[in-house]
Design a protein around this motif. Structure first.
Motif, PDB file in Angstrom:
ATOM      1  N   THR A 148     -19.093   0.627 -31.497  1.00  0.00           N
ATOM      2  CA  THR A 148     -17.964  -0.034 -30.843  1.00  0.00           C
ATOM      3  C   THR A 148     -17.201   0.955 -29.973  1.00  0.00           C
ATOM      4  OG1 THR A 148     -16.541   0.422 -32.745  1.00  0.00           O
ATOM      5  CG2 THR A 148     -17.736  -1.668 -32.741  1.00  0.00           C
ATOM      6  N   ASP A 149     -16.679   0.451 -28.855  1.00  0.00           N
ATOM      7  CA  ASP A 149     -15.921   1.286 -27.911  1.00  0.00           C
ATOM      8  C   ASP A 149     -14.711   0.497 -27.446  1.00  0.00           C
ATOM      9  OD1 ASP A 149     -15.003   3.076 -26.088  1.00  0.00           O
ATOM     10  OD2 ASP A 149     -16.898   3.315 -25.019  1.00  0.00           O
ATOM     11  N   PRO A 150     -13.502   1.031 -27.636  1.00  0.00           N
ATOM     12  CA  PRO A 150     -12.291   0.293 -27.245  1.00  0.00           C
ATOM     13  C   PRO A 150     -12.270  -0.115 -25.777  1.00  0.00           C
ATOM     14  CG  PRO A 150     -11.726   2.164 -28.624  1.00  0.00           C
ATOM     15  CD  PRO A 150     -13.176   2.298 -28.311  1.00  0.00           C
ATOM     16  N   ILE A 151     -12.880   0.670 -24.885  1.00  0.00           N
ATOM     17  CA  ILE A 151     -12.803   0.309 -23.462  1.00  0.00           C
ATOM     18  C   ILE A 151     -13.739  -0.847 -23.117  1.00  0.00           C
ATOM     19  CG2 ILE A 151     -12.186   2.656 -22.793  1.00  0.00           C
ATOM     20  CD1 ILE A 151     -15.037   3.016 -21.782  1.00  0.00           C
ATOM     21  N   ALA A 152     -14.577  -1.278 -24.078  1.00  0.00           N
ATOM     22  CA  ALA A 152     -15.462  -2.425 -23.836  1.00  0.00           C
ATOM     23  C   ALA A 152     -14.820  -3.742 -24.255  1.00  0.00           C
ATOM     24  CB  ALA A 152     -16.777  -2.234 -24.575  1.00  0.00           C
ATOM     25  N   GLU A 153     -13.597  -3.687 -24.756  1.00  0.00           N
ATOM     26  CA  GLU A 153     -12.928  -4.909 -25.184  1.00  0.00           C
ATOM     27  C   GLU A 153     -12.585  -5.793 -23.987  1.00  0.00           C
ATOM     28  OE1 GLU A 153      -9.536  -3.657 -27.361  1.00  0.00           O
ATOM     29  OE2 GLU A 153     -10.696  -2.829 -29.047  1.00  0.00           O
ATOM     30  N   PRO A 154     -12.494  -7.111 -24.196  1.00  0.00           N
ATOM     31  CA  PRO A 154     -12.182  -8.036 -23.091  1.00  0.00           C
ATOM     32  C   PRO A 154     -10.854  -7.693 -22.420  1.00  0.00           C
ATOM     33  CG  PRO A 154     -12.933  -9.245 -25.028  1.00  0.00           C
ATOM     34  CD  PRO A 154     -12.746  -7.824 -25.465  1.00  0.00           C
ATOM     35  N   GLY A 155     -10.852  -7.782 -21.103  1.00  0.00           N
ATOM     36  CA  GLY A 155      -9.642  -7.524 -20.329  1.00  0.00           C
ATOM     37  C   GLY A 155      -9.512  -6.092 -19.854  1.00  0.00           C
ATOM     38  N   GLN A 156     -10.269  -5.157 -20.438  1.00  0.00           N
ATOM     39  CA  GLN A 156     -10.159  -3.751 -20.030  1.00  0.00           C
ATOM     40  C   GLN A 156     -10.676  -3.548 -18.615  1.00  0.00           C
ATOM     41  OE1 GLN A 156      -8.732  -1.237 -21.533  1.00  0.00           O
ATOM     42  NE2 GLN A 156      -8.196  -2.333 -23.397  1.00  0.00           N
ATOM     43  N   LEU A 157     -11.780  -4.209 -18.248  1.00  0.00           N
ATOM     44  CA  LEU A 157     -12.333  -4.040 -16.902  1.00  0.00           C
ATOM     45  C   LEU A 157     -11.389  -4.621 -15.852  1.00  0.00           C
ATOM     46  CD1 LEU A 157     -14.752  -2.921 -15.397  1.00  0.00           C
ATOM     47  CD2 LEU A 157     -15.870  -5.157 -15.623  1.00  0.00           C
ATOM     48  N   GLU A 158     -10.746  -5.750 -16.151  1.00  0.00           N
ATOM     49  CA  GLU A 158      -9.791  -6.337 -15.201  1.00  0.00           C
ATOM     50  C   GLU A 158      -8.605  -5.394 -14.974  1.00  0.00           C
ATOM     51  OE1 GLU A 158     -11.215  -7.843 -17.634  1.00  0.00           O
ATOM     52  OE2 GLU A 158     -12.239  -9.610 -16.797  1.00  0.00           O
ATOM     53  N   ARG A 159      -8.116  -4.785 -16.059  1.00  0.00           N
ATOM     54  CA  ARG A 159      -6.993  -3.852 -15.915  1.00  0.00           C
ATOM     55  C   ARG A 159      -7.416  -2.613 -15.119  1.00  0.00           C
ATOM     56  NH1 ARG A 159      -5.524  -6.095 -21.028  1.00  0.00           N
ATOM     57  NH2 ARG A 159      -6.985  -4.751 -22.171  1.00  0.00           N
ATOM     58  N   ALA A 160      -8.643  -2.171 -15.311  1.00  0.00           N
ATOM     59  CA  ALA A 160      -9.129  -1.016 -14.549  1.00  0.00           C
ATOM     60  C   ALA A 160      -9.264  -1.373 -13.072  1.00  0.00           C
ATOM     61  CB  ALA A 160     -10.476  -0.559 -15.100  1.00  0.00           C
ATOM     62  N   LEU A 161      -9.699  -2.589 -12.787  1.00  0.00           N
ATOM     63  CA  LEU A 161      -9.864  -3.007 -11.400  1.00  0.00           C
ATOM     64  C   LEU A 161      -8.516  -3.085 -10.685  1.00  0.00           C
ATOM     65  CD1 LEU A 161     -12.036  -3.774  -9.411  1.00  0.00           C
ATOM     66  CD2 LEU A 161     -11.743  -6.170 -10.064  1.00  0.00           C
ATOM     67  N   ALA A 162      -7.463  -3.348 -11.429  1.00  0.00           N
ATOM     68  CA  ALA A 162      -6.138  -3.362 -10.818  1.00  0.00           C
ATOM     69  C   ALA A 162      -5.731  -1.963 -10.347  1.00  0.00           C
ATOM     70  CB  ALA A 162      -5.111  -3.893 -11.827  1.00  0.00           C
ATOM     71  N   VAL A 163      -6.282  -0.933 -10.981  1.00  0.00           N
ATOM     72  CA  VAL A 163      -5.965   0.444 -10.596  1.00  0.00           C
ATOM     73  C   VAL A 163      -6.763   0.865  -9.362  1.00  0.00           C
ATOM     74  CG1 VAL A 163      -6.002   2.864 -11.340  1.00  0.00           C
ATOM     75  CG2 VAL A 163      -5.351   1.066 -12.954  1.00  0.00           C
ATOM     76  N   VAL A 164      -8.058   0.547  -9.357  1.00  0.00           N
ATOM     77  CA  VAL A 164      -8.928   1.021  -8.267  1.00  0.00           C
ATOM     78  C   VAL A 164      -9.081  -0.012  -7.161  1.00  0.00           C
ATOM     79  CG1 VAL A 164     -10.189   2.466  -9.889  1.00  0.00           C
ATOM     80  CG2 VAL A 164     -11.055   0.183  -9.360  1.00  0.00           C
ATOM     81  N   GLY A 165      -8.579  -1.226  -7.353  1.00  0.00           N
ATOM     82  CA  GLY A 165      -8.717  -2.277  -6.342  1.00  0.00           C
ATOM     83  C   GLY A 165      -8.194  -1.886  -4.969  1.00  0.00           C
ATOM     84  N   PRO A 166      -6.991  -1.276  -4.888  1.00  0.00           N
ATOM     85  CA  PRO A 166      -6.488  -0.886  -3.554  1.00  0.00           C
ATOM     86  C   PRO A 166      -7.406   0.106  -2.838  1.00  0.00           C
ATOM     87  CG  PRO A 166      -4.712  -0.902  -5.163  1.00  0.00           C
ATOM     88  CD  PRO A 166      -5.963  -1.106  -5.932  1.00  0.00           C
ATOM     89  N   THR A 167      -8.084   0.962  -3.582  1.00  0.00           N
ATOM     90  CA  THR A 167      -8.998   1.920  -2.945  1.00  0.00           C
ATOM     91  C   THR A 167     -10.190   1.200  -2.326  1.00  0.00           C
ATOM     92  OG1 THR A 167      -8.386   3.591  -4.576  1.00  0.00           O
ATOM     93  CG2 THR A 167     -10.413   3.974  -3.341  1.00  0.00           C
ATOM     94  N   LEU A 168     -10.661   0.105  -2.962  1.00  0.00           N
ATOM     95  CA  LEU A 168     -11.832  -0.618  -2.484  1.00  0.00           C
ATOM     96  C   LEU A 168     -11.491  -1.723  -1.479  1.00  0.00           C
ATOM     97  CD1 LEU A 168     -13.762  -0.968  -5.877  1.00  0.00           C
ATOM     98  CD2 LEU A 168     -14.355   0.501  -3.952  1.00  0.00           C
TER      99      LEU A 168
END
Length: 473
Positions: free
Chosen positions: A316-336
């Motif tokens: 198990t890995d905490p960063i694989a939990e639901p919603g973690q990828l969406e929150r990460a995309l909010a950080v890198v979204g402006p760069t992309l």
């Protein structure tokens, strides 16, 4: 009968002329030997400063002045002269045997205390014969008395003397030296002092003092010998569902990336069945053992999660939990520069990874198959040079790693996690699709590549290293 017919005159003339000439010759020899650092200068200095003058005085008293041998003054001078000759002979033997002893030879291993004890005994014996010869003293009774006294004292102090003898034997054998690491049963640490009575070992939590009698009567392990890599072994567990060859490859890869690994020495891993593995780490010193094991197990935890392998039976890995990828995309979204359609594309193909402090996120000389965007934490960018790495930039949240995947070029820099680092991994196919829809993104990635290339070249130039211009990141 003339004055020259008197024997004492020739003795007086010989002493008056010969002694100064001899002193001049000895002075030149002593000066030359002293300048060259030759240990023979010591005995010659004793000969020049003391033995020659005292010998000349003795010759004057006996042969020139023809003093009666029953007179105490010739005997006193003869006693002093004999004592100085004994010292000269012992000093000459010391220089001949031990001054130029080769490293590792039996002469080099003999402790100084042994030499001093033997020297003292020889001086006492020499003085006994000297007093018997000059003064006619009966030294037999004195020697017998000293022998009986030494036996009585030895019996009274046998426990204390036993420890001292054990210490002397330990010093003579020299199974370890200051700075070596010892494993003595429950005690493990670095030797910081060795004396007649005990060995002092720094265990990291205090100084452990072990009596020499205890140490000489027990077995111990010198972890610093033989010289060369020290192999530290640890056992780890995975599940039986994890493919053994994939696990072995991971174990060796993480071990080989440790900074304390001996260059040109590879780690090894063996499968023992039932999900059990044994890993051997080649490190430079026993002092690094605990830190190496701690760092290895920490890095292995992150690496196992990135590979989907279950270290200690847990994947198990905490960063694989639901919603973690969406929150990460909010950080890198402006760069992309993502729109809604591009956002869905990234969410369907990207994944999150974490790296432990000090782990290599991107090595030099690889062709990246994806681009990593920093979500949390930061990393250091460095160029590999002879003798280490030169840091030249910091990758902050929202920045990217591995942009050369877009230009299909190998990396010329190394990226290392400066702390616990979370990145979003976007496959190259997804990045290509984004670039086709957002040409501005390609221009920004190209500008980033050029900026980091210039920073790397400048860091190398500032370090005074001549190297070709970096063509890419």
């Amino acid at each position: 009968m003339t004055l020259l017919d008197e024997g004492w005159v020739w003795w007086a003339v010989g002493i008056a002329v010969g002694v100064p000439l001899l002193l001049v010759v000895l002075t030149e020899l002593v000066n030359n030997l002293t300048r060259s650092g030759n240990p023979a200068a010591g005995p010659l200095r004793l000969l020049r400063n003391w033995i020659v003058p005292v010998g000349a005085l003795l010759a004057l008293l006996i042969f020139a002045f023809q003093t009666d041998v029953d007179n105490p003054w010739p005997r006193v001078v003869a006693t002093i002269f004999g004592f100085l000759v004994i010292l000269l002979v012992l000093s000459a033997f010391n220089v001949a045997l031990f001054a130029n002893a080769k490293d590792g030879s039996w002469r080099e291993r003999i402790p100084t205390i042994f030499v001093e004890i033997v020297r003292l005994l020889l001086v006492v014996v020499g003085l006994a014969f000297l007093f018997q010869w000059v003064w006619g003293a009966d030294v037999g009774g004195l020697i017998a008395t000293l022998g009986v006294t030494s036996i009585v004292i030895g019996l009274a102090l046998q426990n204390a003397v036993g420890g001292v003898i054990s210490g002397l034997l330990l010093l003579f054998e020299q199974p370890f030296k200051i700075g070596d690491w010892l494993d003595v049963g429950s005690v493990r640490g670095r030797v910081i002092e060795v004396n007649w009575r005990a060995v002092h070992i720094d265990t990291g939590s205090g100084i452990q003092i072990i009596p020499n009698s205890t140490l000489s009567g027990a077995s111990f392990t010198n972890l610093s010998q033989p010289e060369g890599p020290k192999h530290v072994t640890t056992d780890v567990k995975f599940t039986t569902d994890d493919p053994p060859h994939e696990v072995i490859a991971l174990l060796v890869e993480v071990a080989d990336s440790l900074p304390m690994r001996v260059p040109d020495e590879r780690a090894t891993a063996e499968y023992a069945g039932a999900g059990a593995y044994s890993v051997t780490l080649p490190i430079a010193s026993p002092a690094m053992e605990q830190y190496a094991l701690s760092l290895y197990l920490a890095w292995l935890w992150y690496a196992a999660r990135r590979r989907g392998l279950a270290l200690d039976g847990d994947a198990t890995d905490p960063i694989a939990e639901p919603g973690q990828l969406e929150r990460a995309l909010a950080v890198v979204g402006p760069t992309l520069h993502l729109g809604e359609q591009e956002r869905e594309l990234v969410l369907s193909t990207a994944r999150l990874e974490r790296y432990g402090t000090g782990e290599i996120v991107q090595p030099t000389g690889v062709l990246p198959s994806d681009i990593r965007f920093v979500v949390e934490g930061h990393a250091r960018m460095a160029v590999e040079v002879a003798g280490g790495r030169i840091d030249f930039a910091t990758v902050e949240s929202g920045d990217y790693i591995g942009q050369t995947a877009l230009t299909r070029e190998k990396t010329l820099t190394t990226v290392v996690a400066a702390d616990v680092l979370t990145v979003m991994v976007v496959p190259l196919e997804t990045v290509d699709a984004l670039v086709r829809q957002r040409p501005m993104l390609a221009a920004e990635i190209g500008a980033s590549i050029e900026l980091k290339r210039k920073l790397a070249s400048q860091a190398i130039a500032d370090a005074g290293i001549v190297r070709g211009t970096l063509g890419s990141r």
